[in-house]
Design an enzyme around this catalytic site. Structure first.
Site, PDB file in Angstrom:
ATOM      1  N   LYS A  92      45.261  58.448  87.474  1.00 56.45           N
ATOM      2  CA  LYS A  92      44.656  57.424  88.327  1.00 56.45           C
ATOM      3  C   LYS A  92      43.993  56.291  87.541  1.00 56.45           C
ATOM      4  O   LYS A  92      43.970  55.144  87.985  1.00 56.45           O
ATOM      5  CB  LYS A  92      43.627  58.062  89.265  1.00 56.45           C
ATOM      6  CG  LYS A  92      44.202  59.040  90.280  1.00 56.45           C
ATOM      7  CD  LYS A  92      45.089  58.344  91.297  1.00 56.45           C
ATOM      8  CE  LYS A  92      45.494  59.282  92.425  1.00 56.45           C
ATOM      9  NZ  LYS A  92      46.360  58.604  93.426  1.00 56.45           N
ATOM     10  N   GLU A 114      39.557  54.552  98.478  1.00 54.55           N
ATOM     11  CA  GLU A 114      39.679  55.783  99.264  1.00 54.55           C
ATOM     12  C   GLU A 114      40.061  56.891  98.295  1.00 54.55           C
ATOM     13  O   GLU A 114      40.635  56.622  97.234  1.00 54.55           O
ATOM     14  CB  GLU A 114      40.737  55.632 100.359  1.00 54.55           C
ATOM     15  CG  GLU A 114      42.170  55.913  99.934  1.00 54.55           C
ATOM     16  CD  GLU A 114      42.732  54.959  98.882  1.00 54.55           C
ATOM     17  OE1 GLU A 114      43.568  55.395  98.067  1.00 54.55           O
ATOM     18  OE2 GLU A 114      42.337  53.779  98.863  1.00 54.55           O
ATOM     19  N   SER A 381      50.291  65.329  86.468  1.00 49.23           N
ATOM     20  CA  SER A 381      49.514  64.157  86.866  1.00 49.23           C
ATOM     21  C   SER A 381      48.013  64.298  86.652  1.00 49.23           C
ATOM     22  O   SER A 381      47.303  63.301  86.540  1.00 49.23           O
ATOM     23  CB  SER A 381      49.778  63.830  88.339  1.00 49.23           C
ATOM     24  OG  SER A 381      49.489  64.951  89.163  1.00 49.23           O
TER      25      SER A 381
END
Length: 399
Positions: A92, A114, A381
């Site tokens: 991210k 969010e 991830s």
């Protein structure tokens, strides 16, 4: 137009994507489109982004050969792209740095985000602290419970976390509230969307920032193996980590692209989050894509053991890759993901995020059916620290 060249000027990937928003947001999106158009061509912007990736995030992230586990499975060799080793523990941060730099170029001192699993919220709070911005993060109350550790991390970093108690109390509802905030405070606020969904230019912008993952792999795999992998595998919720590794591989037709959705309790149960496998096209959160909806177009509630995959839609570029056949999409249920989580811990000493465990599980399922000289590349991830309470609870252990 080639698939790799999309979207078009209006943000369409074939029939998907586009801009479906209230008139009050059209100006903000046009402003963002112009700003990002300037930034992506600006050598100074690109240089600063690359500097931050190297010196703040810690890129390039390595690729690791899961040799022991591959041998035990008795088939194809599994290689793992270690996005879990990035600063903040997931992919991210690649995107939030990029968007924060765009926000700064636009003179926006306040950012909102969010989050589901909390990793995007943490990454947004991290870059807001890094650049001296105010940060507000919206999070469903169900996810606040599941991801208490990440909630505290966001607060430590100076962000305000706003619990959302509407709907299914998960990612979809957090996104709804963030959009409402943006409409109200558009003059001073930049919305950092965490995935490759939303109105144009977000799907393109997030993909561009995350594509560093796949570009690194294109260089690293020949160095490690002498060639590119036979298949690239990644979990898909909204789909940013998958698109980040898929996009640079789209022109490499010999490489299969496999997205793994959250099968939850099984597709037949109706309690899952597999939009591409079990959904149909519709409009949600500003774009047209595959959605989980009933016959009246009402969005269905989703379920996944992983908060980050618990979303009833998917990025529009994934929808286009599915329809064109360039990528294939499969499902892994909660039990399979949990088993793969434990296996990667036990056999390779790597604790994956439950989201990533879905991709790992499919690689473990596929590998034994292939010859030993085949190569599977899995995008890990994120790391699993945030999921300790969930895994312990599902395993009958009290922490």
């Amino acid at each position: 137009m080639k698939i790799a060249d999309l979207p078009d000027e209006r943000g369409h990937f074939g029939p998907y994507g586009g801009v479906f928003v209230a008139e009050t947001l059209v100006h903000a999106l046009d402003e963002l489109k112009r700003a990002y158009g300037r930034c992506r061509k600006d050598p100074k912007f690109i240089a600063e982004f690359e500097y931050e990736l190297k010196h703040y995030v810690g890129r390039p992230s390595p690729i690791y050969h899961a040799k022991r586990w591959s041998g035990m499975l008795g088939g194809a060799q599994i290689y793992i792209k270690r996005e879990d080793l990035n600063h903040t523990g997931a992919h991210k941060i690649n995107n939030t740095i990029g968007q924060a730099l765009v926000a700064r170029s636009m003179g926006k001192p306040r950012v909102i985000a969010e989050t589901g699993a909390g990793m995007h919220g943490v990454a947004a709070a991290t870059v807001a602290a890094r650049y001296g911005m105010e940060c507000v993060v919206y999070m469903g109350t169900e996810d606040v419970k599941r991801q208490a550790q990440n909630v505290y991390r966001m607060k430590l970093l100076g962000a305000t976390v706003v619990p959302v108690d509407s709907g299914s109390k998960t990612l979809k509802d957090a996104l709804n509230e963030a959009m409402r905030d943006w409409v109200t405070n558009v003059n001073n606020t930049f919305y950092i969307i965490g995935t490759v969904a939303g109105p144009h230019p977000y799907p393109m912008m997030v993909r561009d920032f995350q594509s560093v993952i796949g570009r690194e792999c294109l260089t690293q795999m020949p160095e490690l193996c002498g060639r590119q992998p036979d298949a690239v595998i990644a979990c898909v919720g909204g789909g940013s980590n998958a698109m980040g590794i898929f996009h640079p591989y789209i022109p490499h037709k010999e490489v299969r692209l496999i997205g793994v959705e959250a099968g939850g309790f099984g597709i037949a149960s109706g309690k899952h989050a597999a939009s591409l496998s079990a959904g149909k096209p519709g409009v949600l959160h500003g774009n047209r894509t595959y959605l989980l909806q009933d016959e009246h177009g009402q969005i269905l509630e989703t379920h996944s053991i992983s908060a980050g995959l618990d979303y009833p839609g998917v990025g529009p570029e994934h929808a286009w890759l599915k329809d064109t056949g360039r990528a294939e999409y499969v499902t892994i249920d909660d039990k399979e993901a949990l088993a793969a989580f434990h296996d990667l811990c036990h056999y390779e000493g790597i604790i994956p995020a439950l989201e990533s465990a879905h991709a790992v599980a499919y690689a473990a399922k596929l590998a034994p059916s292939l010859p030993k000289d085949r190569i599977l590349l899995v995008n890990l991830s994120g790391r699993g620290d945030k999921d300790m309470h969930t895994v312990a609870e599902k395993s009958g252990i009290k922490l």
